[in-house]
Design a protein around this motif. Structure first.
Motif, PDB file in Angstrom:
ATOM      1  N   ALA A   1       8.221  13.193  -8.293  1.00 24.69           N
ATOM      2  CA  ALA A   1       7.424  11.966  -8.345  1.00 24.69           C
ATOM      3  C   ALA A   1       5.954  12.352  -8.243  1.00 24.69           C
ATOM      4  O   ALA A   1       5.565  13.119  -7.357  1.00 24.69           O
ATOM      5  N   GLN A   2       5.144  11.837  -9.152  1.00 28.31           N
ATOM      6  CA  GLN A   2       3.724  12.164  -9.122  1.00 28.31           C
ATOM      7  C   GLN A   2       2.995  11.419  -8.005  1.00 28.31           C
ATOM      8  O   GLN A   2       3.457  10.383  -7.516  1.00 28.31           O
ATOM      9  N   VAL A   3       1.849  11.964  -7.644  1.00 25.59           N
ATOM     10  CA  VAL A   3       1.069  11.448  -6.521  1.00 25.59           C
ATOM     11  C   VAL A   3      -0.312  11.005  -6.994  1.00 25.59           C
ATOM     12  O   VAL A   3      -0.936  11.671  -7.822  1.00 25.59           O
ATOM     13  N   VAL A   4      -0.765   9.883  -6.441  1.00 22.77           N
ATOM     14  CA  VAL A   4      -2.117   9.389  -6.700  1.00 22.77           C
ATOM     15  C   VAL A   4      -2.795   9.123  -5.356  1.00 22.77           C
ATOM     16  O   VAL A   4      -2.228   8.443  -4.491  1.00 22.77           O
ATOM     17  N   PHE A   5      -3.992   9.651  -5.186  1.00 18.60           N
ATOM     18  CA  PHE A   5      -4.788   9.351  -3.997  1.00 18.60           C
ATOM     19  C   PHE A   5      -5.767   8.232  -4.339  1.00 18.60           C
ATOM     20  O   PHE A   5      -6.404   8.257  -5.399  1.00 18.60           O
ATOM     21  N   VAL A   6      -5.857   7.257  -3.449  1.00 19.53           N
ATOM     22  CA  VAL A   6      -6.720   6.091  -3.661  1.00 19.53           C
ATOM     23  C   VAL A   6      -7.824   6.106  -2.612  1.00 19.53           C
ATOM     24  O   VAL A   6      -7.558   6.200  -1.405  1.00 19.53           O
ATOM     25  N   ILE A   7      -9.057   5.996  -3.070  1.00 19.04           N
ATOM     26  CA  ILE A   7     -10.212   6.019  -2.174  1.00 19.04           C
ATOM     27  C   ILE A   7     -10.990   4.713  -2.312  1.00 19.04           C
ATOM     28  O   ILE A   7     -11.333   4.289  -3.417  1.00 19.04           O
TER      29      ILE A   7
ATOM     30  N   LEU B   1      -5.285   7.118   1.412  1.00 17.67           N
ATOM     31  CA  LEU B   1      -4.148   6.363   0.913  1.00 17.67           C
ATOM     32  C   LEU B   1      -3.499   7.188  -0.192  1.00 17.67           C
ATOM     33  O   LEU B   1      -4.170   7.638  -1.116  1.00 17.67           O
ATOM     34  N   VAL B   2      -2.188   7.386  -0.083  1.00 17.32           N
ATOM     35  CA  VAL B   2      -1.480   8.194  -1.075  1.00 17.32           C
ATOM     36  C   VAL B   2      -0.295   7.402  -1.633  1.00 17.32           C
ATOM     37  O   VAL B   2       0.502   6.847  -0.881  1.00 17.32           O
ATOM     38  N   GLU B   3      -0.233   7.324  -2.946  1.00 14.92           N
ATOM     39  CA  GLU B   3       0.900   6.693  -3.624  1.00 14.92           C
ATOM     40  C   GLU B   3       1.838   7.788  -4.102  1.00 14.92           C
ATOM     41  O   GLU B   3       1.447   8.672  -4.873  1.00 14.92           O
ATOM     42  N   ILE B   4       3.080   7.740  -3.642  1.00 11.37           N
ATOM     43  CA  ILE B   4       4.082   8.738  -4.013  1.00 11.37           C
ATOM     44  C   ILE B   4       5.061   8.098  -5.003  1.00 11.37           C
ATOM     45  O   ILE B   4       5.850   7.223  -4.643  1.00 11.37           O
ATOM     46  N   GLY B   5       4.988   8.517  -6.255  1.00 13.97           N
ATOM     47  CA  GLY B   5       5.886   7.983  -7.263  1.00 13.97           C
ATOM     48  C   GLY B   5       5.635   6.525  -7.583  1.00 13.97           C
ATOM     49  O   GLY B   5       4.646   5.923  -7.155  1.00 13.97           O
ATOM     50  N   GLY B   6       6.550   5.960  -8.355  1.00 13.83           N
ATOM     51  CA  GLY B   6       6.474   4.552  -8.732  1.00 13.83           C
ATOM     52  C   GLY B   6       7.815   3.883  -8.531  1.00 13.83           C
ATOM     53  O   GLY B   6       8.757   4.482  -7.996  1.00 13.83           O
ATOM     54  N   ILE B   7       7.929   2.653  -8.978  1.00 14.84           N
ATOM     55  CA  ILE B   7       9.131   1.861  -8.697  1.00 14.84           C
ATOM     56  C   ILE B   7      10.405   2.470  -9.276  1.00 14.84           C
ATOM     57  O   ILE B   7      11.501   2.184  -8.797  1.00 14.84           O
ATOM     58  N   GLY B   8      10.282   3.350 -10.274  1.00 13.68           N
ATOM     59  CA  GLY B   8      11.468   3.884 -10.920  1.00 13.68           C
ATOM     60  C   GLY B   8      11.888   5.270 -10.483  1.00 13.68           C
ATOM     61  O   GLY B   8      12.889   5.801 -10.976  1.00 13.68           O
ATOM     62  N   ASN B   9      11.174   5.873  -9.544  1.00 15.75           N
ATOM     63  CA  ASN B   9      11.557   7.214  -9.099  1.00 15.75           C
ATOM     64  C   ASN B   9      12.745   7.166  -8.151  1.00 15.75           C
ATOM     65  O   ASN B   9      12.851   6.275  -7.309  1.00 15.75           O
ATOM     66  N   ASP B  10      13.627   8.156  -8.295  1.00 14.65           N
ATOM     67  CA  ASP B  10      14.818   8.155  -7.448  1.00 14.65           C
ATOM     68  C   ASP B  10      14.593   9.010  -6.198  1.00 14.65           C
ATOM     69  O   ASP B  10      13.545   9.639  -6.020  1.00 14.65           O
ATOM     70  N   GLU B  11      15.606   9.022  -5.341  1.00 16.34           N
ATOM     71  CA  GLU B  11      15.469   9.661  -4.030  1.00 16.34           C
ATOM     72  C   GLU B  11      15.197  11.164  -4.137  1.00 16.34           C
ATOM     73  O   GLU B  11      14.358  11.698  -3.413  1.00 16.34           O
ATOM     74  N   ALA B  12      15.899  11.851  -5.029  1.00 13.60           N
ATOM     75  CA  ALA B  12      15.708  13.296  -5.156  1.00 13.60           C
ATOM     76  C   ALA B  12      14.293  13.633  -5.600  1.00 13.60           C
ATOM     77  O   ALA B  12      13.673  14.573  -5.084  1.00 13.60           O
TER      78      ALA B  12
ATOM     79  N   ASN C   1      11.945  13.029  -2.675  1.00 14.63           N
ATOM     80  CA  ASN C   1      12.124  14.037  -1.641  1.00 14.63           C
ATOM     81  C   ASN C   1      11.496  15.371  -2.024  1.00 14.63           C
ATOM     82  O   ASN C   1      10.904  16.057  -1.184  1.00 14.63           O
ATOM     83  N   ARG C   2      11.629  15.735  -3.292  1.00 16.07           N
ATOM     84  CA  ARG C   2      10.978  16.969  -3.735  1.00 16.07           C
ATOM     85  C   ARG C   2       9.471  16.885  -3.536  1.00 16.07           C
ATOM     86  O   ARG C   2       8.830  17.843  -3.094  1.00 16.07           O
ATOM     87  N   THR C   3       8.921  15.732  -3.862  1.00 17.45           N
ATOM     88  CA  THR C   3       7.472  15.567  -3.711  1.00 17.45           C
ATOM     89  C   THR C   3       7.059  15.554  -2.248  1.00 17.45           C
ATOM     90  O   THR C   3       5.974  16.046  -1.898  1.00 17.45           O
ATOM     91  N   SER C   4       7.900  15.029  -1.380  1.00 19.00           N
ATOM     92  CA  SER C   4       7.562  15.046   0.047  1.00 19.00           C
ATOM     93  C   SER C   4       7.453  16.470   0.565  1.00 19.00           C
ATOM     94  O   SER C   4       6.632  16.770   1.442  1.00 19.00           O
ATOM     95  N   VAL C   5       8.265  17.368   0.016  1.00 20.50           N
ATOM     96  CA  VAL C   5       8.186  18.783   0.380  1.00 20.50           C
ATOM     97  C   VAL C   5       6.835  19.355  -0.043  1.00 20.50           C
ATOM     98  O   VAL C   5       6.160  20.053   0.724  1.00 20.50           O
TER      99      VAL C   5
END
Length: 271
Positions: free
Chosen positions: A175-181, A235-246, A249-253
């Motif tokens: 899941a891609q990440v976006v930082f919001v400032i 503020l960090v956005e991790i993925g979007g509404i369609g990303n699954d758990e795996a 989780n990979r992105t959290s690592v």
């Protein structure tokens, strides 16, 4: 004749025993449990299994919270109760924060989570959604008064579909990440600087896992996102509404490893 009989008996025995031996050999990792190698010393299962004991002990501390605590992911809600939803009171962004916490602590970063379901509290008294940042603000202020943190993350998810919030690297989806400032406060450049350092470290692990920083200011937007409370709050956005758990989780690592590397680099640069 006796020699031939012995040979045939031996062959029959071998054919009989091979299946039994094969059953005792551990099976390969299932396809739905992916591993993400951060380095040779850290192999973390990214689907549902997480390391729980830290290899590194540090004095670094992180604070996590969720302003929009009921933000949810469609694949996860569908798996939970068969309903596709982008908001859910049970399976939501708060669960992802717990997983980020686990990974941060594995990296030696002591982590606290502000234990409040902001959306639930707002729903109880009828506070409108756009007031979320005002509602969570005193909780964040209290946490910052009670302890010193090296980084504070307000974790969200994007509203985009998976085809716009997913990147594939070495055969695995993240899941891609976006930082919001928020630009409507005096020290926003310090928040921006931290976000840029985080992006750099994440890109070293998984290329293209981050998108460009999103800046918000002016009429019609919050413009601060409570980042005026602390120069280390992003503020960090991790993925979007369609990303699954795996994928999440990979992105959290990766995110947790990037936090660790960022804080270590900063500490070394001040020596």
């Amino acid at each position: 004749m006796k020699k031939s009989l012995k040979i045939w008996s031996s062959l029959i025995f071998i054919l009989f025993i091979i299946p039994i031996i094969l059953e005792q050999i551990p099976s390969a990792i299932p396809k739905d449990v992916a591993v993400v190698p951060i380095d040779e010393q850290k192999i973390v299962y990214a689907a549902n299994i997480f390391e729980t004991e830290s290899e590194v002990q540090t004095d670094m501390r992180a604070l996590l919270y969720n302003t929009h605590s009921h933000e949810a992911f469609e694949p996860i809600t569908q798996k939970h109760d068969g309903k596709i939803a982008v908001s859910h009171q049970e399976v939501n962004i708060m669960a992802l924060s717990e997983k980020v916490k686990t990974q941060l602590e594995f990296n030696g970063v002591g982590t606290d989570i502000i234990d409040v379901d902001v959306t639930a509290e707002m729903n109880k008294v009828g506070i409108p959604y756009h007031k979320s940042y005002d509602v969570v603000r005193p909780y964040v202020q209290k946490a910052l008064n009670d302890a010193v943190y090296d980084i504070i993350l307000d974790i969200h998810r994007d509203s985009l579909k998976a085809d716009r919030t997913t990147v594939t690297y070495k055969g695995e989806k993240f899941a891609q990440v976006v930082f919001v400032i928020g630009g409507d406060h005096a020290n926003f450049k310090l928040n921006q600087e931290l976000a840029e350092k985080m992006m750099f470290e994440m890109e070293q692990i998984v290329p293209n896992i981050t998108k460009n920083i999103v800046f918000k200011s002016g009429h019609g937007v919050d413009g601060k996102y409570n980042q005026d409370l602390h120069e280390r709050l992003i503020l960090v956005e991790i993925g979007g509404i369609g990303n699954d758990e795996a994928e999440l989780n990979r992105t959290s690592v990766v995110l947790a490893e990037a936090v660790f590397q960022t804080l270590i680099s900063e500490a070394q640069s001040t020596k």
